[in-house]
Design a protein around this motif. Structure first.
Motif, PDB file in Angstrom:
ATOM      1  N   VAL A  67       0.823  -1.204   0.000  1.00  0.00           N
ATOM      2  CA  VAL A  67       0.000   0.000   0.000  1.00  0.00           C
ATOM      3  C   VAL A  67       0.854   1.249   0.000  1.00  0.00           C
ATOM      4  O   VAL A  67       0.578   2.224  -0.707  1.00  0.00           O
ATOM      5  N   GLN A  68       1.931   1.255   0.796  1.00  0.00           N
ATOM      6  CA  GLN A  68       2.806   2.419   0.833  1.00  0.00           C
ATOM      7  C   GLN A  68       3.451   2.646  -0.520  1.00  0.00           C
ATOM      8  O   GLN A  68       3.632   3.775  -0.956  1.00  0.00           O
ATOM      9  N   ALA A  69       3.806   1.559  -1.199  1.00  0.00           N
ATOM     10  CA  ALA A  69       4.392   1.687  -2.525  1.00  0.00           C
ATOM     11  C   ALA A  69       3.390   2.264  -3.506  1.00  0.00           C
ATOM     12  O   ALA A  69       3.730   3.095  -4.353  1.00  0.00           O
ATOM     13  N   GLN A  70       2.136   1.856  -3.372  1.00  0.00           N
ATOM     14  CA  GLN A  70       1.101   2.389  -4.250  1.00  0.00           C
ATOM     15  C   GLN A  70       0.876   3.874  -4.001  1.00  0.00           C
ATOM     16  O   GLN A  70       0.680   4.657  -4.917  1.00  0.00           O
ATOM     17  N   ASP A  71       0.902   4.275  -2.727  1.00  0.00           N
ATOM     18  CA  ASP A  71       0.695   5.675  -2.393  1.00  0.00           C
ATOM     19  C   ASP A  71       1.817   6.552  -2.930  1.00  0.00           C
ATOM     20  O   ASP A  71       1.626   7.739  -3.192  1.00  0.00           O
ATOM     21  N   ALA A  72       3.012   5.969  -3.062  1.00  0.00           N
ATOM     22  CA  ALA A  72       4.144   6.740  -3.550  1.00  0.00           C
ATOM     23  C   ALA A  72       4.042   7.012  -5.038  1.00  0.00           C
ATOM     24  O   ALA A  72       4.668   7.926  -5.561  1.00  0.00           O
ATOM     25  N   ASP A  73       3.262   6.207  -5.774  1.00  0.00           N
ATOM     26  CA  ASP A  73       3.114   6.392  -7.204  1.00  0.00           C
ATOM     27  C   ASP A  73       2.262   7.616  -7.505  1.00  0.00           C
ATOM     28  O   ASP A  73       1.504   8.106  -6.674  1.00  0.00           O
ATOM     29  N   MET A  85      -3.406   5.896   8.037  1.00  0.00           N
ATOM     30  CA  MET A  85      -1.951   5.908   8.108  1.00  0.00           C
ATOM     31  C   MET A  85      -1.346   6.317   6.775  1.00  0.00           C
ATOM     32  O   MET A  85      -0.288   6.942   6.716  1.00  0.00           O
ATOM     33  N   THR A  86      -1.997   5.947   5.678  1.00  0.00           N
ATOM     34  CA  THR A  86      -1.631   6.359   4.332  1.00  0.00           C
ATOM     35  C   THR A  86      -2.922   6.693   3.599  1.00  0.00           C
ATOM     36  O   THR A  86      -4.008   6.677   4.188  1.00  0.00           O
ATOM     37  N   LYS A  87      -2.833   6.953   2.292  1.00  0.00           N
ATOM     38  CA  LYS A  87      -4.032   7.258   1.526  1.00  0.00           C
ATOM     39  C   LYS A  87      -4.995   6.079   1.478  1.00  0.00           C
ATOM     40  O   LYS A  87      -6.204   6.260   1.361  1.00  0.00           O
ATOM     41  N   LYS A  88      -4.474   4.870   1.564  1.00  0.00           N
ATOM     42  CA  LYS A  88      -5.315   3.680   1.409  1.00  0.00           C
ATOM     43  C   LYS A  88      -5.393   2.819   2.669  1.00  0.00           C
ATOM     44  O   LYS A  88      -6.298   1.997   2.800  1.00  0.00           O
ATOM     45  N   LEU A  89      -4.473   2.959   3.594  1.00  0.00           N
ATOM     46  CA  LEU A  89      -4.398   2.085   4.758  1.00  0.00           C
ATOM     47  C   LEU A  89      -4.795   2.822   6.026  1.00  0.00           C
ATOM     48  O   LEU A  89      -4.372   3.959   6.249  1.00  0.00           O
ATOM     49  N   ALA A  90      -5.622   2.166   6.869  1.00  0.00           N
ATOM     50  CA  ALA A  90      -6.092   2.792   8.105  1.00  0.00           C
ATOM     51  C   ALA A  90      -6.256   1.732   9.181  1.00  0.00           C
ATOM     52  O   ALA A  90      -6.361   0.533   8.896  1.00  0.00           O
ATOM     53  N   LEU A  91      -6.290   2.193  10.422  1.00  0.00           N
ATOM     54  CA  LEU A  91      -6.655   1.358  11.559  1.00  0.00           C
ATOM     55  C   LEU A  91      -8.040   1.783  12.032  1.00  0.00           C
ATOM     56  O   LEU A  91      -8.348   2.979  12.074  1.00  0.00           O
ATOM     57  N   LYS A  92      -8.881   0.801  12.392  1.00  0.00           N
ATOM     58  CA  LYS A  92     -10.258   1.120  12.762  1.00  0.00           C
ATOM     59  C   LYS A  92     -10.658   0.390  14.035  1.00  0.00           C
ATOM     60  O   LYS A  92     -10.469  -0.823  14.159  1.00  0.00           O
ATOM     61  N   LEU A  93     -11.227   1.134  14.959  1.00  0.00           N
ATOM     62  CA  LEU A  93     -11.805   0.578  16.180  1.00  0.00           C
ATOM     63  C   LEU A  93     -13.311   0.552  16.006  1.00  0.00           C
ATOM     64  O   LEU A  93     -13.935   1.588  15.749  1.00  0.00           O
ATOM     65  N   GLY A  94     -13.911  -0.634  16.101  1.00  0.00           N
ATOM     66  CA  GLY A  94     -15.342  -0.778  15.887  1.00  0.00           C
ATOM     67  C   GLY A  94     -16.055  -1.332  17.096  1.00  0.00           C
ATOM     68  O   GLY A  94     -15.491  -2.117  17.868  1.00  0.00           O
ATOM     69  N   PHE A  95     -17.306  -0.918  17.278  1.00  0.00           N
ATOM     70  CA  PHE A  95     -18.144  -1.425  18.365  1.00  0.00           C
ATOM     71  C   PHE A  95     -19.541  -1.678  17.815  1.00  0.00           C
ATOM     72  O   PHE A  95     -20.186  -0.763  17.306  1.00  0.00           O
ATOM     73  N   GLN A  96     -19.991  -2.920  17.917  1.00  0.00           N
ATOM     74  CA  GLN A  96     -21.289  -3.320  17.388  1.00  0.00           C
ATOM     75  C   GLN A  96     -22.194  -3.802  18.517  1.00  0.00           C
ATOM     76  O   GLN A  96     -21.771  -4.558  19.395  1.00  0.00           O
TER      77      GLN A  96
END
Length: 269
Positions: A18-24, A232-243
């Protein structure tokens, strides 16, 4: 331990791609308003206790001048040590499945104007440990986008639907032996409602909350999904969910309310 190392290696490799893709250079073109995301979470414990938990989500969305569509697929499975009685009546600990649930669905909305739309929706869910072994619903209704800008989005959907479901098996004593008894399939007309709220707190932090209501005379089902994601990048994220899930019609020994907390790696595309 092996599964944990494999999962960690996959996540690090995924992040590198993903980081490589964001660099393009950004070469994105008009794709008809389609966006999507995939989520994955895994946890494993060994030692004094032994557990394994995995959950995954896939979502696709389309919104343009004419359409407001949504497709999703979710799955969750857990294993843990539970205390049971063996054939000899002795108490033993066994590593067994403690949760197994998957669901999928879609909604297709045709816009009448920039804010209102007609929506048809369908959803199916299977849960080995829930109040209902399976449930499915189809509905037709009206949707309205009350607010939408770069930071905030709020929309509503409401309409009638038809639902079929099979309550979980009950356990009865037959000649002194505990036996599972299959429950008959139920069906009824229901009212379906959906509220979807999104709010971007900062450039890389967003909050989302979705409330689903499927209410009939025999069974009422409510589900609320809240999530806080940090990019964290354009495509990658961390998510905290509560259902939170509520089912009004439960069998003896089962609870009406279930909750699920997740921490997932998210890939947006």
């Amino acid at each position: 331990m092996t599964k944990t190392l494999i999962a960690a290696a996959c996540l690090f490799a995924f992040a590198g791609v993903v980081q490589a893709q964001d660099a393009d250079t950004d070469t994105s073109t008009d794709n008809g308003g389609w966006t999507g995301s995939g989520e994955f979470g895994f946890a494993s414990a060994r030692g004094n206790s032994r557990t394994e938990n995995v959950n995954a989500k896939l979502g696709l969305n389309q919104e343009n001048e004419y359409w407001k569509n949504n497709f999703f697929l979710n799955g969750m499975r857990s294993k843990g040590e539970v205390t049971v009685l063996d054939a000899s009546g002795n108490t033993v600990d066994r590593f067994t499945t403690t949760a197994n649930r998957y669901d999928g669905g879609a909604s297709v909305g045709y816009k009448l104007d920039p804010r209102s739309y007609i929506v048809g929706a369908g959803r199916y869910e299977h849960d080995d440990f829930g109040a209902n072994l399976w449930q499915g619903i189809v509905s037709l209704g009206y949707g309205y986008i009350a607010l939408k800008n770069e930071r905030t989005e709020l929309s509503f959907e409401i309409g009638p639907g038809y639902k079929r479901y099979r309550p979980a098996d009950t356990t009865v004593l037959v000649n002194g032996v505990a036996t599972d008894m299959r429950q008959p399939t139920e069906s009824e007309l229901v009212g379906r409602g959906l509220i979807n709220f999104k709010y971007r707190l900062t450039d890389n932090t967003a909050f989302e909350d979705t409330l689903l209501v499927e209410a009939g005379s025999k069974n009422k089902y409510y589900q609320n999904d809240a999530g806080l994601s940090v990019s964290m990048t354009k495509k990658l994220a961390l998510k905290l969910g509560f259902q939170v899930r509520y089912n009004s019609d439960t069998q003896p020994g089962t609870q009406s309310t279930d909750t699920l907390t997740t921490t997932n790696l998210v890939y947006n595309f």
